[in-house]
Design an enzyme around this catalytic site. Sequence first.
Site, short mmCIF file in Angstrom:
data_model
loop_
_atom_site.label_atom_id
_atom_site.label_comp_id
_atom_site.label_asym_id
_atom_site.label_seq_id
_atom_site.Cartn_x
_atom_site.Cartn_y
_atom_site.Cartn_z
N ASP A 211 0.86 -1.17 0.00
CA ASP A 211 0.00 0.00 0.00
C ASP A 211 0.91 1.23 0.00
O ASP A 211 2.04 1.19 0.48
CB ASP A 211 -0.91 -0.02 1.23
CG ASP A 211 -2.09 0.91 1.04
OD1 ASP A 211 -2.18 1.56 -0.02
OD2 ASP A 211 -2.95 0.98 1.94
N CYS B 170 -8.46 -26.48 8.94
CA CYS B 170 -7.19 -25.84 9.29
C CYS B 170 -6.56 -26.55 10.47
O CYS B 170 -7.19 -27.32 11.20
CB CYS B 170 -7.37 -24.35 9.57
SG CYS B 170 -7.88 -23.93 11.25
N CYS C 8 -8.39 -26.14 13.81
CA CYS C 8 -9.63 -26.90 13.97
C CYS C 8 -9.38 -28.41 13.99
O CYS C 8 -10.19 -29.16 14.52
CB CYS C 8 -10.63 -26.51 12.89
SG CYS C 8 -11.24 -24.83 13.14
N ASP D 256 -8.20 -6.93 0.52
CA ASP D 256 -7.31 -7.15 1.68
C ASP D 256 -8.02 -6.61 2.92
O ASP D 256 -8.87 -5.73 2.82
CB ASP D 256 -6.01 -6.36 1.52
CG ASP D 256 -6.23 -4.87 1.76
OD1 ASP D 256 -6.82 -4.21 0.87
OD2 ASP D 256 -5.88 -4.37 2.85
N HIS E 114 -6.72 -19.36 12.32
CA HIS E 114 -7.98 -19.90 11.80
C HIS E 114 -8.69 -18.89 10.90
O HIS E 114 -9.21 -19.25 9.84
CB HIS E 114 -8.91 -20.32 12.95
CG HIS E 114 -10.32 -20.53 12.50
ND1 HIS E 114 -10.74 -21.71 11.93
CD2 HIS E 114 -11.38 -19.69 12.46
CE1 HIS E 114 -12.02 -21.59 11.57
NE2 HIS E 114 -12.43 -20.38 11.89
N CYS F 163 -14.17 -26.83 9.13
CA CYS F 163 -12.86 -26.28 8.78
C CYS F 163 -11.76 -27.33 8.92
O CYS F 163 -11.73 -28.10 9.86
CB CYS F 163 -12.57 -25.08 9.68
SG CYS F 163 -10.95 -24.35 9.41
#
Lengths: 374, 374
Positions: A92, A303, A306, A263, A332, A301
Site C-alpha cells: 500500500d 485448518c 480446527c 485485503d 484460523h 474447517c
Amino acid sequence: MVEYKLLNKDRYSRARLGKLQTRRGVIDTPIFMPVGTNATVKGIWQHQLEEMGAQIILGNAFHLYLKPGLEVMREFGGLHAFMNWEKPILTDSGGFQVFSIKDKKVTDEGVLFRSPIDGSKIMMTPELSMEIQMTLGSDIAMAFDECVAPGMSREYAEESVTRTTEWAKRCISYHDRSQALFGIVQGAFYKDLRKKSAAEITSMDFDGFAIGGLSVGEPFQVTKEILEYTVDLLPEDKPRYLMGIGSPDLIVTAVENGIDMFDCVLPTRIGRHGTALTWNGKINLKAAKFKYSKDPIDEECRCRVCQTYSRGYIQHLFSRDEMLGKILVSYHNIHFLLKFTERIREALATDSFKEFKEECYNRGLIKEALISES
Amino acid sequence: MVEYKLLNKDRYSRARLGKLQTRRGVIDTPIFMPVGTNATVKGIWQHQLEEMGAQIILGNAFHLYLKPGLEVMREFGGLHAFMNWEKPILTDSGGFQVFSIKDKKVTDEGVLFRSPIDGSKIMMTPELSMEIQMTLGSDIAMAFDECVAPGMSREYAEESVTRTTEWAKRCISYHDRSQALFGIVQGAFYKDLRKKSAAEITSMDFDGFAIGGLSVGEPFQVTKEILEYTVDLLPEDKPRYLMGIGSPDLIVTAVENGIDMFDCVLPTRIGRHGTALTWNGKINLKAAKFKYSKDPIDEECRCRVCQTYSRGYIQHLFSRDEMLGKILVSYHNIHFLLKFTERIREALATDSFKEFKEECYNRGLIKEALISES
C-alpha cells in the site's frame, strides 16, 4: 508487470474468475490478501501463511518507511528477503495511513506530518511513496492517493479527487516500472466525483485499478452502491482491487461486482480479541459458554487449529491472556478467508456462484440473498 | 509407574546417561522439560514442541486448578486431551506457586490463600494437590511440599522440613498411583536439614526424587554446594529431578552432579524480552546493533527460526512490539535448550562429557572449567 487473464464470467452477476501473472508467479482471482503491515502478519509465521495457501500478502509503505526504514531495506535487498517471503507482495502506498494521522498538513506537494514513532517531520509525496515501494521491491505498488474521511464536504472531496489525479501523474512519472503499479480511484460517496476520478485515473498507464475510500465507516448499502457504480467505470482487461475489505458479506458483494482482489486486517484484528469466523457466522471464543466445549472452532474447517484444538481450550487460553489464544484464532481466521475465496473461485469455475451466494445467505454469512443482475 | 534405566556413567563426574520409561513412552535423560504452566508453552504450538524434539513438558497443578478448573479437566478427560499433547507430562504440585503468594497462612493442614484470579479462599492440602494431579492425568505427579524462601530462619526451615515430610506421607497415602509420584527433598541451604529431609523422603515409596528449594535467588556457588551435597543422599536407581533450572551453566552443573531432569521458564521468559541463547552466550535482539544484521540468531543452530529469519528482522519485530518477535525467540530458546541437553546426552554416550564441558567453558557458556571429580 502484471497480466490479467479472464477465465470465466458469472451469468448472473459481474463476478469473474481469473489469473494474475506477477513477476513472482501467478495468483488466482478473486483473491483475499492477508495484511502484513510491519513485515509480519500478526502472530503468524511466514511458512504458516504458505501452509494455509496464501498466494500474496500486503506490506505497508508508510509503516515500513518509519521502521525499519529504507537503509535497512536496501541492505536486505527488499521486503521479500527481509521478511523471508518468496511469493508476491502488494504494498500500500501509505495514502490511507497518512490520512488517519490527525495532525497533518495536506498541500498539492504532499502531506506533512510528524512520525508517530519519533516525532520527526516527514513530508510524504507521490515521489517518496514510489521511492519507498521501489526500495521495498514489492510486486505490485500502489499510487499515492488522498483517502477522504466520511463526513468531509463535497468541496473538499472534489479538491481531493483533483489532487489524487495530479499525484497519480507524478507517481507514473517517477516510477521506474520495475514493479507493477496500480492507480486508485477516489471520490468519496459522490457518484459524479467517482466518475471523474475513474475517468482520469483509468486514462493513465496503470497495470491495475483499485477503488479506495470505501469501507471507511459508511453503511453497507453506501459501500455497495458506490462500488456497483464505480466498477463499471473500470476497464475489463485489468485487475480490480477493492481496498480494505475482508468480511464475508463484503467479499461476496465485492466479487459479484467484478472485484478481483481485496485485503483486510480483520482476521487478525478480531482474532486477537477472540472472535472467530465460521461457516455459520462469527463466534466469540471468550464466551464462558465454550468452557466445556470439545468442538473445534468450526466443524467444517480443516485448518490446523480446527484439526487440533477445541473451543474450550481456546476459551481457557483467552481467560489466561495466553499468547497462543490470539495466535490460534488469527490463524484460523486467515485460513477461513483464504478458503472462503477459494470456494468462490470454485463456484465461478463451475458456474455456481449464485448457488454459493444462496448458501452464504442461508448460513447467515451475508444479508442479501438475491444476486444483483448486471 | 516409571522405570529408570542407567545406560552409561561419566568417568570424571556423577553425570549419567539413562532412559526413563513412562506410561506414555520413553524419555532420554538428562532431559530439559519446557514449561507449559497454563496448559501452553507460551507462544508455541504443541506440534512445534514436537518438531523441536520435546519429549516431556510440564503442567502446573496450582494454575490449572484455578483455571480452567477440575470440572473442565474431568470433562476433557485430563490435561493431555485438553491441550492436545500426547507425550509425557509432569505436573508440579503447586507447592512452589503457593509459596510465592504473599498473603497466605501455612498450617500443618495445608496452605490457606486467596485465589489470585477471583479472590476466593482456597485451602491447598497434600490431598487436594494429589486430587488435582490425578484429575490432570499427568504421567509424573509431584508431592506437595513447602518451598522455603531464601532468608528464612533456620528454625522455620527445620519446621518446614518436618511439615514437608508429613505432607509427603499424606500424598502417598492419598495418591492412587495411576501416575508416577515423585518426592521432593527440601531443607533450604542447611546441609543437616537437607540430610534429614533426604533420609525421610527417600525412605518413602516414591518413583523418583526431586531437589526443591534451589535456584530461588541464592548465589550460584550455594546452589552448587547444596546440590552436590544433596544428590549423594538420593538413591541411584531412581530418576533425579532438579526443579526450576534451565540456564546452560546450571544445566551443566546439574548434569555433572547426576541430575536426570530439569525444567525452567527461562527460554520463553527471556525470549519474550528479546534475549536469545546461543552457543556463544546470550544476545539481546532488541539491541540497535542488530538492525542491519542478516545473520541468524545463531549460525550453528538448525532450528526453523535460524534457518529462516535474520537478527535484523527480529530486531525490527521487537522495535514494533510485534508478537512474532516474542514467538520466534521463544521457539529458538526452547530448541536451543533441547539441543544443548541432546549434545550432553551424546557426550555421555561417547564418554566425552568432560570435553563437552571444556567446550562450554571456552565458549563462555559456563564459568567453571574443571569437572568436580566424584
